[in-house]
Design a protein around this motif. Structure first.
Motif, short mmCIF file in Angstrom:
data_model
loop_
_atom_site.label_atom_id
_atom_site.label_comp_id
_atom_site.label_asym_id
_atom_site.label_seq_id
_atom_site.Cartn_x
_atom_site.Cartn_y
_atom_site.Cartn_z
N UNK A 142 56.64 -38.53 16.22
CA UNK A 142 55.27 -38.95 15.89
C UNK A 142 55.28 -39.91 14.67
N UNK A 143 56.01 -39.56 13.63
CA UNK A 143 56.06 -40.43 12.44
C UNK A 143 56.78 -41.74 12.76
N UNK A 144 57.86 -41.64 13.55
CA UNK A 144 58.66 -42.83 13.84
C UNK A 144 57.80 -43.91 14.50
N UNK A 145 56.87 -43.52 15.37
CA UNK A 145 56.07 -44.52 16.11
C UNK A 145 55.28 -45.39 15.15
N UNK A 146 54.70 -44.78 14.13
CA UNK A 146 53.91 -45.58 13.17
C UNK A 146 54.84 -46.44 12.30
N UNK A 147 55.99 -45.88 11.94
CA UNK A 147 56.93 -46.66 11.12
C UNK A 147 57.43 -47.89 11.88
N UNK A 148 57.70 -47.70 13.16
CA UNK A 148 58.16 -48.83 14.00
C UNK A 148 57.04 -49.87 14.10
N UNK A 149 55.81 -49.37 14.34
CA UNK A 149 54.66 -50.27 14.47
C UNK A 149 54.51 -51.13 13.21
N UNK A 152 57.73 -46.62 0.60
CA UNK A 152 57.65 -45.52 1.57
C UNK A 152 56.23 -44.95 1.60
N UNK A 153 55.66 -44.69 0.43
CA UNK A 153 54.30 -44.11 0.40
C UNK A 153 53.28 -45.07 1.00
N UNK A 154 53.59 -46.36 0.90
CA UNK A 154 52.68 -47.39 1.45
C UNK A 154 52.52 -47.24 2.97
N UNK A 155 53.51 -46.68 3.64
CA UNK A 155 53.40 -46.44 5.09
C UNK A 155 52.14 -45.63 5.36
N UNK A 156 51.90 -44.63 4.53
CA UNK A 156 50.75 -43.73 4.72
C UNK A 156 49.47 -44.37 4.15
#
Ligand code: NAP
Length: 270
Positions: free
Chosen positions: A25-32, A159-163
């Protein structure tokens, strides 16, 4: 609270350890977002990873040698020590930021500080959402974190910027405070959901709104693995007290009802 540094966020190479439901689930947003991800896990996810275009490492040594900026720990709470202790961490080629996403926080904080070489940074996080609650985006959903040992602020902020960039509410809090609050909120709702499942409650043709909430609670609690639920209990030192509070409160409510019933019965018998 904003966690941004003044520098623009970096594209990160993120190695995911534990590619189960939440890791995927997390990987999908990181890839996006354009980050480079790779994964390793107990189970062989080669096929799924191939579809996602994520390199999958069955062997942990090349995974550790793959020059990750971040190693993201997404294993179950119960397996954390075993997983970390089985990794030959001396194979790490560079100073890395270790991030965990476990739903308890003091336990991974202590384990990471114990097993990691001193030159590795540590960020403990808990995204307070999952594949169901976050399926339509992460806006306004909380991300709790503690910068446990962070020397490279730019990498940690990236890293925190991802969220942040997905609109999460960033909540900086100590791991101990997290566990105290989570025992009285998340663990409690999981426990009640599990109790409702044990009772076998089902939706009816005459649901009240409150009952619908209970059915949803049951479904959301049982969608998570029992390993996750038991991890919330075993590795949060505040959870046992909350379970006792729940039991005592149940008993108090039951005693009040029984007392009232016996008062009514004596009234009707005069
Ligand atoms: P989980 O049951 O808590 O964890 C499953 C993951 O743990 C899988 O990657 C699994 O690997 C790995 N694992 C379990 N036992 C293992 C063992 N003995 N050795 C090695 N690996 C083992 O389910 P999850 O929902 O994916 O959660 C993962 C983590 O994210 C947990 O720490 C959880 O607290 C946290 N989290 C979950 C949510 C959520 O909504 N689900 C939200 C926030 C945080 P394989 O798949 O390779 O078997």
């Amino acid at each position: 609270m904003s966690s941004s540094s003044s520098l623009p966020p970096q594209t990160l190479k993120i190695g995911i350890v534990g590619f189960g439901t939440f890791g995927q689930f997390l990987a999908k947003t990181m890839i996006k977002q354009g980050h480079i991800t790779r994964a390793t896990s107990r189970t062989d996810y080669s096929q799924l990873c191939h579809q996602l275009d994520v390199p999958f490492f069955r062997d942990v040594i090349p995974f550790l040698e793959a020059e990750n900026d971040v190693i993201l720990i997404c294993t179950s709470i119960l397996s954390l020590s075993e997983v970390l202790n089985s990794m030959p961490l001396r194979r790490l080629k560079r100073h890395t930021l270790f991030v965990d996403v476990l739903s308890v926080k003091e336990h991974p904080r202590n384990v990471l500080l114990q097993v990691l070489p001193e030159n590795m940074d540590v960020l403990c996080t808990h995204p307070m959402f999952g594949p169901e609650s976050g399926k339509n985006g992460w806006k306004d959903l909380p991300l709790v974190y503690e910068k446990v040992r962070v020397r490279d602020e730019t990498r940690c902020s990236s890293f925190l910027h991802i969220f942040e960039s997905e609109g999460c509410r960033m909540v900086e809090m100590s791991c101990e405070e997290h566990d105290k609050v989570a025992a009285r909120s998340q663990f409690l709702s999981h426990s009640i959901g599990r109790i409702l499942a044990e009772m076998g409650i089902e939706s009816t043709s005459m649901n009240t709104k409150s009952f619908e909430t209970l059915v949803k609670l049951k479904e959301s609690a049982t969608n998570d693995s029992f390993d996750l639920f038991s991890g919330l209990f075993i590795h949060n030192k505040f959870a046992q007290q909350e379970l006792m509070n729940l039991e005592q409160s149940f008993e108090k409510v039951k005693q009040r009802l029984l007392k009232k019933m016996s008062e009514q019965q004596s009234l009707s018998s005069v």
